[in-house]
Design an enzyme around this catalytic site. Structure first.
Site, PDB file in Angstrom:
ATOM      1  N   ASP A 124      19.197 -29.077  17.747  1.00 48.59           N
ATOM      2  CA  ASP A 124      19.609 -28.485  16.467  1.00 48.59           C
ATOM      3  C   ASP A 124      20.642 -29.328  15.710  1.00 48.59           C
ATOM      4  O   ASP A 124      20.855 -29.127  14.524  1.00 48.59           O
ATOM      5  CB  ASP A 124      20.180 -27.078  16.687  1.00 48.59           C
ATOM      6  CG  ASP A 124      19.104 -26.066  17.049  1.00 48.59           C
ATOM      7  OD1 ASP A 124      17.921 -26.435  17.005  1.00 48.59           O
ATOM      8  OD2 ASP A 124      19.451 -24.920  17.391  1.00 48.59           O
ATOM      9  N   ARG A 158      -5.107 -26.182   1.001  1.00 50.12           N
ATOM     10  CA  ARG A 158      -4.328 -25.054   1.532  1.00 50.12           C
ATOM     11  C   ARG A 158      -2.826 -25.315   1.434  1.00 50.12           C
ATOM     12  O   ARG A 158      -2.390 -26.457   1.357  1.00 50.12           O
ATOM     13  CB  ARG A 158      -4.654 -24.864   3.019  1.00 50.12           C
ATOM     14  CG  ARG A 158      -5.990 -24.205   3.245  1.00 50.12           C
ATOM     15  CD  ARG A 158      -6.358 -24.220   4.704  1.00 50.12           C
ATOM     16  NE  ARG A 158      -7.570 -23.449   4.929  1.00 50.12           N
ATOM     17  CZ  ARG A 158      -8.325 -23.548   6.015  1.00 50.12           C
ATOM     18  NH1 ARG A 158      -8.002 -24.390   6.971  1.00 50.12           N
ATOM     19  NH2 ARG A 158      -9.393 -22.802   6.145  1.00 50.12           N
TER      20      ARG A 158
HETATM   21  O1  F6P Z   1      17.922 -25.847  21.679  1.00 50.75           O
HETATM   22  C1  F6P Z   1      18.197 -25.100  20.527  1.00 50.75           C
HETATM   23  C2  F6P Z   1      17.100 -24.130  20.330  1.00 50.75           C
HETATM   24  O2  F6P Z   1      15.976 -24.912  20.404  1.00 50.75           O
HETATM   25  C3  F6P Z   1      17.037 -23.289  19.055  1.00 50.75           C
HETATM   26  O3  F6P Z   1      16.595 -23.941  17.921  1.00 50.75           O
HETATM   27  C4  F6P Z   1      16.156 -22.147  19.474  1.00 50.75           C
HETATM   28  O4  F6P Z   1      16.266 -21.024  18.691  1.00 50.75           O
HETATM   29  C5  F6P Z   1      16.626 -21.911  20.864  1.00 50.75           C
HETATM   30  O5  F6P Z   1      17.083 -23.151  21.350  1.00 50.75           O
HETATM   31  C6  F6P Z   1      15.651 -21.242  21.771  1.00 50.75           C
HETATM   32  O6  F6P Z   1      15.888 -21.529  23.106  1.00 50.75           O
HETATM   33  P1  F6P Z   1      15.685 -20.554  24.369  1.00 50.75           P
HETATM   34  O7  F6P Z   1      14.431 -19.801  24.155  1.00 50.75           O
HETATM   35  O8  F6P Z   1      15.608 -21.535  25.493  1.00 50.75           O
HETATM   36  O9  F6P Z   1      16.875 -19.688  24.449  1.00 50.75           O
END
Ligand code: F6P
Length: 323
Positions: A124, A158
């Site tokens: 992120d 699309r």
């Molecule tokens: O690593 C960050 C991230 O990928 C976010 O963007 C995402 O929402 C989250 O982790 C989801 O991770 P998990 O399902 O492992 O908690």
């Protein structure tokens, strides 16, 4: 000396390169390294791998983490905190590789115990004051996948709404959107309305471009959103407003998997090496910050609790190219 290392939070490509660099540097100097399994769970249970040259051999290009990871957080339980502190007391320092959630935990234990160094990782890219391991790979993977949608979108005329990860910030959406020539990018920091998105799609149509690619970060929220998935919300609303054929694609966990890019490997390698220099010199309470091939230390307390968001200038400069 005896050092510990762990990976905590969501995984990403490049973790192994950081583990490898730290372990190899520490072993060369005759230290012992304990790799805690599955993040803080390993510290609670004193569950570790005694790291050797062999245990980090051939892993620089591998995704995931040889140590395992979890989102386990012992901070709010006194008993678990005590157990962590007892187990940490066997060590001369601990390196934590993690994202913002893990930074909170690491900072908590640093204040109680005093011997922690933090390496930032998250696809992120939202850790304040630094680049993070995993982001470059995620952007590359997302861009390549969005490239592939262009031809099918064009053939069928699309509109594709492509949702990428990014819980709080729009870094992946912005960078992969720019680099793949997306027509609209929607991010949590400055969420443009569905009507604005529709206008851009319409404008393109009038110019003879009968397809569009809309990249959206998963963290965007609209007040009238009924479905969990914001990408689906945008797709459905666009279909209603524009009466065009629309499709939704989610690029999720695939961004966290597979082999890291050379940039992520290098960053991880440099940070792992630097983390060793910090712990061996007793420079605790720091994170290994990185900025364009340049590594430096920043105090944890200047970073914890802050989120690195996309600036309005960066978003506006991308917006010039929408449509
Ligand atoms: O690593 C960050 C991230 O990928 C976010 O963007 C995402 O929402 C989250 O982790 C989801 O991770 P998990 O399902 O492992 O908690």
């Amino acid at each position: 000396m005896r050092f510990g290392i762990l990976t905590s939070g969501g995984d990403c490509p490049g973790l192994n390169a950081a583990i490898r660099a730290f372990v190899r540097r520490a072993l060369i100097d005759g230290n012992e390294v304990y790799g805690f399994k599955d993040g803080w769970l390993g510290v609670v249970n004193n569950d570790y791998i005694r790291m050797t040259r062999e245990s980090v051999s051939g892993i620089i290009f591998q995704g995931g983490t040889v140590l395992g990871t979890s989102r386990f957080n012992p901070v709010f339980d006194e008993g678990l905190t005590e157990r962590c502190l007892e187990n940490l007391d066997q060590l001369d320092g601990l390196v934590v590789i993690g994202g913002n959630g893990s930074l909170h935990i690491a900072y908590h234990f640093h204040r109680l115990w005093g011997k922690i160094v933090f390496i930032p990782k998250t696809i992120d890219n939202d850790i304040w004051g630094t680049e993070s391991i995993g982001f470059d790979t995620a952007v590359n993977v997302a861009s390549q996948l969005i490239d592939r949608l262009h031809s099918t979108a064009e053939s069928h005329k699309r509109v594709f709404v492509v949702q990428v990860m990014g819980r709080h910030t729009g870094w992946i959406a912005l960078y992969s959107g720019i680099s793949s020539g997306a027509d609209v990018i929607v991010i949590p920091e400055y969420p443009i309305t569905v009507e604005e998105i529709a206008e851009i799609v319409e404008r393109r149509k009038k110019m003879g471009r009968s397809f569009s690619i809309v990249v959206v970060a998963e963290g965007v929220r609209y007040s009238d959103q009924r479905v969990q998935n914001v990408g689906i919300h945008i797709q459905r609303r666009l279909a209603r407003i524009l009466s065009v054929e629309t499709r939704f694609v989610e690029i999720g966990y695939v961004l966290r998997g597979g082999s890291p890019t050379a940039y992520d490997r290098l960053m991880a390698h440099v940070m792992g090496n630097f983390a060793y220099e910090l712990v061996v010199n007793g420079k605790f309470g720091y994170i290994t910050a990185y900025n364009g091939y340049d590594v430096f230390s920043t105090k944890m307390d200047a970073i914890v609790g802050r989120l690195k968001t996309v600036s309005v200038e960066d978003y506006l400069s991308a917006k010039y190219f929408f449509g």
